[in-house]
Design a protein around this motif. Structure first.
Motif: not given
Length: 353
Positions: A214-218, A223-227, A245-250, A255-261
């Motif tokens: 489910q995390a991977q689905k989220a 997408g690139p810019l999130g929901q 982390f999946a919620s943050v990326v969602f 792009l936001g996930g890459a920023m967290v990394l």
């Protein structure tokens, strides 16, 4: 105070607001309260002189061991576990505090004795903390504590043969009890079985790997810019905590996930820079705090992406929860205090003081 290090921590907390907001909007006000307490802990930590912390590290660890023992007697938690003290609307988990206490104690030991001194005493003390956490039960945190302590001793220059000998001796002592432990706390083996099922492509909603799927689905739906923070997140257990982390990326997109990394990488590099500018115990302390924050982040994100079995460990400075957010804020504050100390100059780490 290092502005880059401080800004890195504040940005990670801001991403936490977005992740918790999209995962559990009803918890956002509580998360704001906990974030306020974490910022206070950060401020307090930034004013604690590193030498004072190292001087009192043994007492700090003993107090933490007492708390770990008391939580087994008087603590509470879901499913019969005993991990938390409930203080009104807040919950405190001593095992989170143990991460900083272990780092501080080992740094103090290196400062006092150097890196070529018999380490049986420190290993027994740290092993006591690991054992108390293990029987709460909290296998992932116990394993993390043991790994963190081992890495820190290796990086401090303790001979690896000595560590290997003690490790093998400890394994021989613990091995006869492993079967009884797994039988008593079946969730440990179930998580590994669920991870193996995931690797084989056999995971179902009834298995632990469902959480990872489910995390991977989220993440894919982001997408690139999130929901955005108002997006409709798919059902995801612990989306505000272990899987935040999946919620943050969602919410913020790839792009936001890459920023967290990138922020965690920056935190690691700044912490490493601080450690290399400090002598002996102070350098070990800076390295240990840096490893605590970034290694735990790597494990959490690795679980979310499906590279590791589910651990139940929060994402430092981001996940919802009183203890983790408070202690990670304190750790960042202590790192800021060490950075200020490092600007005064000193011998290269890890020479003993």
């Amino acid at each position: 105070m290092d502005p880059i290090l401080l800004l890195t921590g504040l940005l990670l907390m801001a991403f936490g607001l977005l992740g918790v907001g999209v995962a559990e909007p009803g918890l956002l006000s509580g998360h704001l309260l906990r974030m306020g307490l974490a910022l206070i802990a950060l401020l307090v930590g930034s004013f604690i002189p590193p030498r004072l912390l190292l001087k009192g590290a043994f007492g700090f660890l003993l107090a933490t061991l007492v708390l770990l023992f008391l939580v087994l007697l008087f603590g509470d938690g879901p499913g019969g576990v005993r991990r938390w003290f409930y203080l009104g609307p807040l919950a405190f988990q001593p095992s989170e505090l143990a991460k900083v206490a272990v780092v501080a104690y080992l740094a103090s030991f290196v400062k006092r004795k150097g890196n070529d001194y018999p380490i049986l005493g420190p290993v027994l003390l740290v092993g006591s903390a690991v054992g108390l956490v293990l029987v709460e039960p909290d296998f992932s945190t116990a394993f993390f504590l043991a790994t963190l302590a081992t890495l820190l001793l290796v990086l401090a220059g303790v001979p690896w043969r000595r560590l290997l000998a003690i490790g093998l001796s400890g394994a021989l002592v613990v091995a006869p009890f492993a079967g009884a432990y797994l039988s008593r706390f079946q969730y440990v083996s179930e998580r590994f079985e669920g991870f193996l099922a995931y690797l084989k492509g056999e995971a179902s909603p009834k298995e632990t790997a469902y959480q990872v799927l489910q995390a991977q689905k989220a993440i894919l739906l982001a997408g690139p810019l999130g929901q955005g923070p108002g997006g409709n997140l798919p059902h995801l257990p612990e989306a505000h905590n272990d899987m935040v982390f999946a919620s943050v990326v969602f919410a913020t997109g790839w792009l936001g996930g890459a920023m967290v990394l990138f922020l965690y990488l920056l935190l690691f590099l700044r912490g490493l820079s601080v450690a290399l500018r400090l002598p002996g115990g102070e350098g070990v302390l800076a390295m240990g705090l840096t490893l605590y924050l970034t290694l735990q982040a790597a494990l959490n994100i690795g679980v979310t992406l499906g590279f590791l079995p589910v651990t139940g460990m929060p994402l430092p400075l981001i996940s919802y929860g009183g203890s983790s957010l408070l202690v990670s804020g304190l750790a960042l504050g202590l790192l800021l205090a060490l950075e200020r100390e490092g600007r005064k100059g000193g011998k290269a780490w890890p020479a003993s003081s």
